[in-house]
Structure formats: structure tokens, C-alpha cells
Design a protein around this motif. Sequence first.
Motif, PDB file in Angstrom:
ATOM      1  N   VAL A  64       0.850  -1.198   0.000  1.00  0.00           N
ATOM      2  CA  VAL A  64       0.000   0.000   0.000  1.00  0.00           C
ATOM      3  C   VAL A  64       0.882   1.243   0.000  1.00  0.00           C
ATOM      4  O   VAL A  64       0.659   2.178  -0.768  1.00  0.00           O
ATOM      5  N   ARG A  65       1.923   1.253   0.841  1.00  0.00           N
ATOM      6  CA  ARG A  65       2.847   2.393   0.873  1.00  0.00           C
ATOM      7  C   ARG A  65       3.486   2.618  -0.497  1.00  0.00           C
ATOM      8  O   ARG A  65       3.638   3.755  -0.938  1.00  0.00           O
ATOM      9  N   ALA A  66       3.857   1.522  -1.157  1.00  0.00           N
ATOM     10  CA  ALA A  66       4.521   1.620  -2.464  1.00  0.00           C
ATOM     11  C   ALA A  66       3.602   2.230  -3.527  1.00  0.00           C
ATOM     12  O   ALA A  66       4.088   2.791  -4.512  1.00  0.00           O
ATOM     13  N   LEU A  67       2.292   2.137  -3.321  1.00  0.00           N
ATOM     14  CA  LEU A  67       1.347   2.730  -4.289  1.00  0.00           C
ATOM     15  C   LEU A  67       1.363   4.256  -4.213  1.00  0.00           C
ATOM     16  O   LEU A  67       0.905   4.921  -5.138  1.00  0.00           O
ATOM     17  N   GLY A  68       1.847   4.820  -3.123  1.00  0.00           N
ATOM     18  CA  GLY A  68       1.921   6.275  -2.987  1.00  0.00           C
ATOM     19  C   GLY A  68       0.560   6.931  -2.956  1.00  0.00           C
ATOM     20  O   GLY A  68       0.275   7.809  -3.770  1.00  0.00           O
ATOM     21  N   LEU A  69      -0.276   6.518  -2.019  1.00  0.00           N
ATOM     22  CA  LEU A  69      -1.612   7.102  -1.911  1.00  0.00           C
ATOM     23  C   LEU A  69      -1.525   8.605  -1.717  1.00  0.00           C
ATOM     24  O   LEU A  69      -0.759   9.089  -0.893  1.00  0.00           O
TER      25      LEU A  69
END
Length: 77
Positions: free
Chosen positions: A22-27
Motif C-alpha cells: 500500500v505504501r509503495a502505491l503512494g496514496l
Amino acid sequence: MMSQTPEEQANLATWSQISEDVRALGLDPVEGMEIASVTGSIAQKRGYPLEVVMDALLEGVQQGVLSIERNRVRYRS
């Protein structure tokens, strides 16, 4: 290699395991990201069914890390 049952996959896909994904998606901090994009991206990367990824995201909500509102996933501030 034997394929895993959905139950075995569910045990693997916990919030602690997908939190880095989720962090890697860069919300976006304000807008978040559509839930379908988040679940689809992680399911494809990990090879998990969408339902398993959704359950793991809901675990993140229960822990107070994420919020899901109006079909979008955001980090709680």
C-alpha cells in the motif's frame, strides 16, 4: 509447487504483509486512491484473490491506519 487454498492465502494476506504494498502505491494524502485500483494492484502483485486483499485492507482500517470512504482508500491522519 502445490497451489494454496483460499484459506491458506487468507492467512498470508494480512495487513502487516500488504502494508508495504500500500505504501509503495503512494496514496495521495488528500484524495487517496480508488479501492479497485488498490486491491487490483496488490492482488496482481501478490497473486491473491481480490477478496483476500480486501480483507487485509479492512484489517488496516480496524487498526486505525487506513480509512475507506466514498470508494477511496486513504491513510488516517
